[in-house]
Design an enzyme around this catalytic site. Sequence first.
Site, mmCIF file in Angstrom:
data_model
loop_
_atom_site.group_PDB
_atom_site.id
_atom_site.type_symbol
_atom_site.label_atom_id
_atom_site.label_comp_id
_atom_site.label_asym_id
_atom_site.label_seq_id
_atom_site.Cartn_x
_atom_site.Cartn_y
_atom_site.Cartn_z
ATOM 1 N N ASP A 77 0.235 -4.846 4.962
ATOM 2 C CA ASP A 77 -1.154 -4.381 4.925
ATOM 3 C C ASP A 77 -2.107 -5.483 4.476
ATOM 4 O O ASP A 77 -3.267 -5.221 4.191
ATOM 5 C CB ASP A 77 -1.273 -3.158 4.008
ATOM 6 N N ASP A 85 0.834 -1.203 0.000
ATOM 7 C CA ASP A 85 0.000 0.000 0.000
ATOM 8 C C ASP A 85 0.867 1.249 0.000
ATOM 9 O O ASP A 85 1.398 1.650 1.029
ATOM 10 C CB ASP A 85 -0.917 0.001 1.223
ATOM 11 N N ARG A 96 -11.063 -0.479 3.064
ATOM 12 C CA ARG A 96 -12.520 -0.603 3.214
ATOM 13 C C ARG A 96 -13.209 -0.830 1.865
ATOM 14 O O ARG A 96 -14.273 -1.437 1.809
ATOM 15 C CB ARG A 96 -13.068 0.636 3.929
ATOM 16 N N LYS A 105 1.577 7.957 0.549
ATOM 17 C CA LYS A 105 2.058 8.014 1.919
ATOM 18 C C LYS A 105 3.432 8.675 1.981
ATOM 19 O O LYS A 105 4.168 8.696 0.986
ATOM 20 C CB LYS A 105 2.181 6.596 2.496
#
EC number: 3.4.11.1
Length: 499
Positions: free
Chosen positions: A287, A269, A350, A276
């Site tokens: 992750d 990720d 999500r 990030k």
Amino acid sequence: MSDAIKVGFVPLSAAARGILVVFCDDGLKLGPATAKALGGATELVKRAASAAAFKGKSGAALDILAPEGVKATRLIVIGAGKATGLKANDFLKFGGVAAGKLSATAAAMTIMAELPDGAMTSEQAVAIAAGLRLRAYKFDRYKTKKKDGEEGGSRADISLAVGDVAAAKKAFASAGHVVDGVIIARDLVNEPPNVLFPEEFARRASLLRKLGVKVEVLDVKAMDKLGMGALLGVGQGSTRPSRTVIMRWDGGKKGEAPVAFVGKGVCFDTGGISIKPAGSMEDMKGDMGGAACVVGLMHALAARKAKANVVGAIGLVENMPDGNAQRPGDIVTSMSGQTIEIINTDAEGRLVLADVLWYVAKKTKPKFMVDLATLTGAIVVALGTEHAGMFSNNDELADRLLTAGIESGEKVWRLPLGPEYDKLIDSQFADMKNTGGRHGGSITAAQFLQRFVDGTPWAHLDIAGTAMGAPKTDINQSWGSGYGVRLLDRLVADHYERK
């Protein structure tokens, strides 16, 4: 998968080999067989304890050269505290403490599985054996140079001297499979992302077929046909195609609804376009800790032939920045038909779970679903690394998870859900947005997921603080902890297996 140690069981009367480990209470009292094995050396142990200020506190260890007359190279005394009211986790810890005393060159260890009032039960001895294996685990397959004393690669031979050898062997045959599941999960979390990408992860999950698990792998074309636009949007910036893996273990009554476990599997990720910071981005190989747990759990259940029908499902993606990557402002349509505005591409887990949860709810009609995900940094701020955050729409399931967490030592803590949080993820342009901002970040993430369970009893475990990078413990010295395998195996064993 290979162990650094080999664990076996022998009678309490067997001669010690290598390092000898014994137990005492906080009054330095030893068990009868232990005292007999030490003979006149018991007084030397007391003098050594006095010199080292060793009080027999639970989990404390006294390490001394083996006295004359004791057939061992070293003598280690592990404190059991008052030695009454001990739980399985205490014995798991004792095993970890003992394994921590193994040197790289130690060839053998004998553990007297006895407390002052007599031999430990088979279950207690097996918990020590499990703790030994969990502590001895290490992930060093990419190291080409060994430290001094580590050459050779031979396994230490550890014997637990027990009151009932046959019963201990039988109990460990099952418990050992659960340890195997934890080790599989740890291996997956520890793997580098250039090795463990979605296709490779799916291949490894498919190895469960050897245990009788039915495995179905959905490729991009199949997911697109199902309308899994939320999951596919996350992976569209990667050259590695996304996958969803559905695993089924049919060990229960034919036709009975399964229980289901769903794992987030973001194999790496970057955050995507909402990239990030560089610092610690390498940790984002972990992750996929939720997916790793589900694969490890399915291995444990199948290997020990759990008498339950179980579905495990994992969504596997890479979240990468690219000319084809998902953008903030995009609107995607999930498998449920609900639309989602992308506010932050780093709130991607999500989105993956949304489609996999909906798939499982609709296709398998489970009794309940539990999802696991390294979902939010906010949960680490709230709970640290001792508890996973738990959110649920079902009090019975939540209570059972809380109890299983206490019994297994993989603890959870329940946080709230409620309609008052819905407004935080309302979107001006779609049915919802994928992040609700800074306030209540873990709650709004769970609130989002709840919209994709279709009324199924469900719990969400946010394992961001427990799956990777947590402080080392007596039973885990690894970066990847394998969190959740023992917790969920306990849940299934206690409540959902046919008797």
